[in-house]
Design a protein around this motif. Structure first.
Motif, PDB file in Angstrom:
ATOM      1  N   MET A   1       0.839  -1.200   0.000  1.00 56.17           N
ATOM      2  CA  MET A   1       0.000   0.000   0.000  1.00 56.17           C
ATOM      3  C   MET A   1       0.879   1.257   0.000  1.00 56.17           C
ATOM      4  SD  MET A   1      -2.983   0.967   2.710  1.00 56.17           S
ATOM      5  CE  MET A   1      -2.498   2.435   3.574  1.00 56.17           C
ATOM      6  N   ASP A   2       0.576   2.192  -0.855  1.00 55.51           N
ATOM      7  CA  ASP A   2       1.337   3.439  -0.935  1.00 55.51           C
ATOM      8  C   ASP A   2       0.940   4.342   0.227  1.00 55.51           C
ATOM      9  OD1 ASP A   2       2.854   5.538  -1.717  1.00 55.51           O
ATOM     10  OD2 ASP A   2       1.786   5.951  -3.575  1.00 55.51           O
ATOM     11  N   SER A   3       1.949   4.785   0.984  1.00 62.64           N
ATOM     12  CA  SER A   3       1.646   5.627   2.148  1.00 62.64           C
ATOM     13  C   SER A   3       1.736   7.116   1.818  1.00 62.64           C
ATOM     14  CB  SER A   3       2.604   5.293   3.293  1.00 62.64           C
ATOM     15  OG  SER A   3       3.927   5.615   2.891  1.00 62.64           O
ATOM     16  N   ARG A   4       1.770   7.448   0.539  1.00 65.82           N
ATOM     17  CA  ARG A   4       1.844   8.854   0.136  1.00 65.82           C
ATOM     18  C   ARG A   4       0.620   9.625   0.617  1.00 65.82           C
ATOM     19  NH1 ARG A   4       6.807  10.472  -1.640  1.00 65.82           N
ATOM     20  NH2 ARG A   4       7.705   8.908  -2.962  1.00 65.82           N
ATOM     21  N   MET A   5       0.835  10.880   0.958  1.00 69.61           N
ATOM     22  CA  MET A   5      -0.244  11.730   1.450  1.00 69.61           C
ATOM     23  C   MET A   5      -0.833  12.505   0.278  1.00 69.61           C
ATOM     24  SD  MET A   5      -2.115  12.730   3.904  1.00 69.61           S
ATOM     25  CE  MET A   5      -1.337  11.682   5.104  1.00 69.61           C
ATOM     26  N   GLU A   6      -2.079  12.222  -0.055  1.00 72.16           N
ATOM     27  CA  GLU A   6      -2.731  12.917  -1.158  1.00 72.16           C
ATOM     28  C   GLU A   6      -3.070  14.346  -0.757  1.00 72.16           C
ATOM     29  OE1 GLU A   6      -6.188  10.804  -2.478  1.00 72.16           O
ATOM     30  OE2 GLU A   6      -5.092   8.908  -2.573  1.00 72.16           O
ATOM     31  N   TRP A   7      -2.725  15.287  -1.636  1.00 76.63           N
ATOM     32  CA  TRP A   7      -2.988  16.693  -1.364  1.00 76.63           C
ATOM     33  C   TRP A   7      -4.485  16.960  -1.182  1.00 76.63           C
ATOM     34  CZ3 TRP A   7      -2.552  20.898   0.849  1.00 76.63           C
ATOM     35  CH2 TRP A   7      -3.170  22.069   0.406  1.00 76.63           C
ATOM     36  N   ASN A   8      -5.329  16.390  -2.041  1.00 82.66           N
ATOM     37  CA  ASN A   8      -6.770  16.647  -1.937  1.00 82.66           C
ATOM     38  C   ASN A   8      -7.331  16.202  -0.585  1.00 82.66           C
ATOM     39  OD1 ASN A   8      -7.323  18.066  -4.242  1.00 82.66           O
ATOM     40  ND2 ASN A   8      -7.725  16.248  -5.462  1.00 82.66           N
ATOM     41  N   ARG A   9      -6.796  15.127  -0.046  1.00 80.13           N
ATOM     42  CA  ARG A   9      -7.241  14.651   1.270  1.00 80.13           C
ATOM     43  C   ARG A   9      -6.921  15.681   2.362  1.00 80.13           C
ATOM     44  NH1 ARG A   9      -4.609   9.399   3.954  1.00 80.13           N
ATOM     45  NH2 ARG A   9      -5.275   9.777   6.079  1.00 80.13           N
ATOM     46  N   VAL A  10      -5.692  16.207   2.335  1.00 77.46           N
ATOM     47  CA  VAL A  10      -5.271  17.226   3.318  1.00 77.46           C
ATOM     48  C   VAL A  10      -6.106  18.493   3.133  1.00 77.46           C
ATOM     49  CG1 VAL A  10      -3.343  18.646   4.140  1.00 77.46           C
ATOM     50  CG2 VAL A  10      -2.932  16.290   3.382  1.00 77.46           C
ATOM     51  N   LYS A  11      -6.265  18.899   1.871  1.00 75.46           N
ATOM     52  CA  LYS A  11      -7.036  20.111   1.564  1.00 75.46           C
ATOM     53  C   LYS A  11      -8.479  19.975   2.059  1.00 75.46           C
ATOM     54  CE  LYS A  11      -8.229  21.157  -2.785  1.00 75.46           C
ATOM     55  NZ  LYS A  11      -8.155  21.678  -4.168  1.00 75.46           N
ATOM     56  N   ASN A  12      -9.103  18.835   1.814  1.00 73.61           N
ATOM     57  CA  ASN A  12     -10.490  18.629   2.245  1.00 73.61           C
ATOM     58  C   ASN A  12     -10.629  18.571   3.760  1.00 73.61           C
ATOM     59  OD1 ASN A  12     -11.464  18.721  -0.361  1.00 73.61           O
ATOM     60  ND2 ASN A  12     -11.220  16.517  -0.680  1.00 73.61           N
ATOM     61  N   GLU A  13      -9.635  18.002   4.438  1.00 79.68           N
ATOM     62  CA  GLU A  13      -9.645  18.012   5.915  1.00 79.68           C
ATOM     63  C   GLU A  13      -9.677  19.450   6.431  1.00 79.68           C
ATOM     64  OE1 GLU A  13      -7.074  13.987   7.005  1.00 79.68           O
ATOM     65  OE2 GLU A  13      -6.124  15.944   7.221  1.00 79.68           O
ATOM     66  N   LEU A  14      -8.833  20.296   5.844  1.00 78.38           N
ATOM     67  CA  LEU A  14      -8.756  21.690   6.289  1.00 78.38           C
ATOM     68  C   LEU A  14     -10.010  22.471   5.903  1.00 78.38           C
ATOM     69  CD1 LEU A  14      -4.998  22.301   5.514  1.00 78.38           C
ATOM     70  CD2 LEU A  14      -6.056  22.430   7.781  1.00 78.38           C
ATOM     71  N   LEU A  15     -10.506  22.251   4.685  1.00 74.82           N
ATOM     72  CA  LEU A  15     -11.684  23.001   4.227  1.00 74.82           C
ATOM     73  C   LEU A  15     -12.968  22.587   4.948  1.00 74.82           C
ATOM     74  CD1 LEU A  15     -10.971  23.288   0.400  1.00 74.82           C
ATOM     75  CD2 LEU A  15     -10.810  25.091   2.147  1.00 74.82           C
ATOM     76  N   SER A  16     -12.984  21.387   5.524  1.00 77.08           N
ATOM     77  CA  SER A  16     -14.171  20.969   6.285  1.00 77.08           C
ATOM     78  C   SER A  16     -14.048  21.357   7.761  1.00 77.08           C
ATOM     79  CB  SER A  16     -14.406  19.471   6.135  1.00 77.08           C
ATOM     80  OG  SER A  16     -13.313  18.754   6.658  1.00 77.08           O
TER      81      SER A  16
END
Length: 194
Positions: free
Chosen positions: A1-16
């Motif tokens: 499993m790739d442990s890379r951090m997706e930018w959209n995931r981080v962005k959505n966490e902050l925007l919510s």
């Protein structure tokens, strides 16, 4: 499993978030990030939370760019720190194993006991307002709303002074460099007294 951090995931966490979040996103983004902090550095100029806290990215200004800001802070404090965010009151967040907070009301580095990922999640949580309650005063938004990039809020008596009453203190917008230099000067002299 790739442990890379997706930018959209981080962005959505902050925007919510329950907090007010402004993301100054880069035109070209990447998911090649190992952590949330790295995702922010790689994909934004900076991020502003509640108008008084800025996460550093890769912007052109020394008050957006993580590398340029760290150079300014190193000059002021006489020591290297990996600063990832700062607030309008002179507070700094740095990676020192865990995230440490330079508190302008004590002139000490305090352990938040959060790693970088927990720190970014915490910034999106309601706990942030409680953390800053001692720096906010009645009608503080009147001054905070006037903040420009590269400015901070200088309070007198200084936040660390016993005489400082946050509601009665004089407050003025100053170049952030001035706040850094002032806090750095007092920090160094207090360290020498120890």
């Amino acid at each position: 499993m790739d442990s890379r951090m997706e930018w959209n995931r981080v962005k959505n966490e902050l925007l919510s978030s329950v907090n007010q979040v402004e993301i100054f996103e880069k035109e070209i983004t990447t998911d090649r990030n190992d952590t949330r902090i790295e995702a922010i550095r790689n994909n934004t100029d900076s991020i502003v939370i509640n108008k008084y806290l800025r996460l550093l990215g890769a912007g052109k200004s020394p008050y957006e760019n993580v590398h340029l800001f760290n150079q300014e802070a190193e000059k002021a404090f006489g020591e290297k720190n990996d600063i990832v965010a700062y607030d309008a009151f002179g507070g700094l967040f740095a990676v020192k194993g865990t995230i440490q907070y330079f508190a302008p009301d004590t002139l000490e580095w305090e352990n938040t006991e959060k790693d970088g990922d927990d720190f970014v999640r915490w910034l999106a949580s309601g706990s942030l307002r409680g953390f800053y309650s001692c720096f906010l005063w009645d009608k503080s938004e009147e001054v905070i709303n006037r903040l420009q990039l590269g400015q901070g809020i200088l309070m007198y008596p200084f936040l660390w002074a016993k005489e400082c009453d946050i509601d009665a203190a004089d407050k003025k917008l100053v170049p952030y460099r001035e706040l850094l230099e002032l806090n750095g000067e007092f920090y160094k002299s207090f360290q020498e007294l120890k």
